[in-house]
Write a protein that holds these residues in place. Sequence first.
Motif, PDB file in Angstrom:
ATOM      1  N   ILE A   1       0.849  -1.208   0.000  1.00  0.00           N
ATOM      2  CA  ILE A   1       0.000   0.000   0.000  1.00  0.00           C
ATOM      3  C   ILE A   1       0.877   1.247   0.000  1.00  0.00           C
TER       4      ILE A   1
ATOM      5  N   THR B   1      -5.076   7.743  -0.744  1.00  0.00           N
ATOM      6  CA  THR B   1      -6.497   7.844  -1.063  1.00  0.00           C
ATOM      7  C   THR B   1      -7.282   7.376   0.160  1.00  0.00           C
ATOM      8  N   PRO B   2      -8.515   7.794   0.293  1.00  0.00           N
ATOM      9  CA  PRO B   2      -9.324   7.310   1.430  1.00  0.00           C
ATOM     10  C   PRO B   2      -9.433   5.785   1.458  1.00  0.00           C
ATOM     11  N   GLU B   3      -9.491   5.168   0.284  1.00  0.00           N
ATOM     12  CA  GLU B   3      -9.580   3.711   0.217  1.00  0.00           C
ATOM     13  C   GLU B   3      -8.306   3.059   0.756  1.00  0.00           C
ATOM     14  N   ASP B   4      -7.138   3.581   0.332  1.00  0.00           N
ATOM     15  CA  ASP B   4      -5.883   3.017   0.815  1.00  0.00           C
ATOM     16  C   ASP B   4      -5.673   3.301   2.298  1.00  0.00           C
ATOM     17  N   GLN B   5      -6.095   4.471   2.750  1.00  0.00           N
ATOM     18  CA  GLN B   5      -5.983   4.772   4.178  1.00  0.00           C
ATOM     19  C   GLN B   5      -6.847   3.810   4.992  1.00  0.00           C
ATOM     20  N   ALA B   6      -8.040   3.498   4.501  1.00  0.00           N
ATOM     21  CA  ALA B   6      -8.922   2.544   5.190  1.00  0.00           C
ATOM     22  C   ALA B   6      -8.300   1.154   5.219  1.00  0.00           C
ATOM     23  N   ARG B   7      -7.694   0.745   4.104  1.00  0.00           N
ATOM     24  CA  ARG B   7      -7.006  -0.561   4.074  1.00  0.00           C
ATOM     25  C   ARG B   7      -5.859  -0.590   5.076  1.00  0.00           C
TER      26      ARG B   7
ATOM     27  N   ASP C   1      -5.538   1.333   7.772  1.00  0.00           N
ATOM     28  CA  ASP C   1      -6.108   1.385   9.127  1.00  0.00           C
ATOM     29  C   ASP C   1      -6.617   0.021   9.580  1.00  0.00           C
TER      30      ASP C   1
END
Length: 179
Positions: free
Chosen positions: A140, A154-160, A162
């Motif tokens: 990531i 990206t918000p998606e990568d940050q969520a992954r 997290d």
Amino acid sequence: MGTDTPVAIDETVLAFCARIAPGLPEYVAVEPGEGARIAYCFSNAAEQVARAGGEIAYGWIIWHWPGRYFEAEHHGLWRAPAGRLRDVTPMLHGQRRILFLHDPAAVFDDRNYRPNILGAEPNNAVAADYVALAEQRSAILNAYGEPGVDHRLTPEDQARLDAITPRWMALYAALERGD
């Protein structure tokens, strides 16, 4: 505690190295060059070549956290005109020798960051889980460029990220405890 130079070149070290590059690892003395800086191995080696001739030898430092995992870090050494290898980069924890795996294919390119390579010790499930999550985190983060540079995920990568981080940190704590 944590990773350090392997004490011996044994079967587990050789098996880990075989995953990375052909050839055998060798111990190399750490003898910092004039003005050399920690973590700047490629520029340190290039400056030594400019001062004294020789060439840069590319490859990997092999680190080991006994009973837990191995780690290969992309690295450059100075090869003196007479052929002797010397690590002209001072080590963060003062190591006086490193274990180096020569890899002519691992030439430094500042546009192509080479992430560290991890490998769990055999029969250590906690280390295997830790390494798997570390590789996911690395995939990531490294998609955004060299570590240490402030990148906006990206918000998606940050969520992954997290979702992975708490378990990754818990596994590291378990490794520190020797679980």
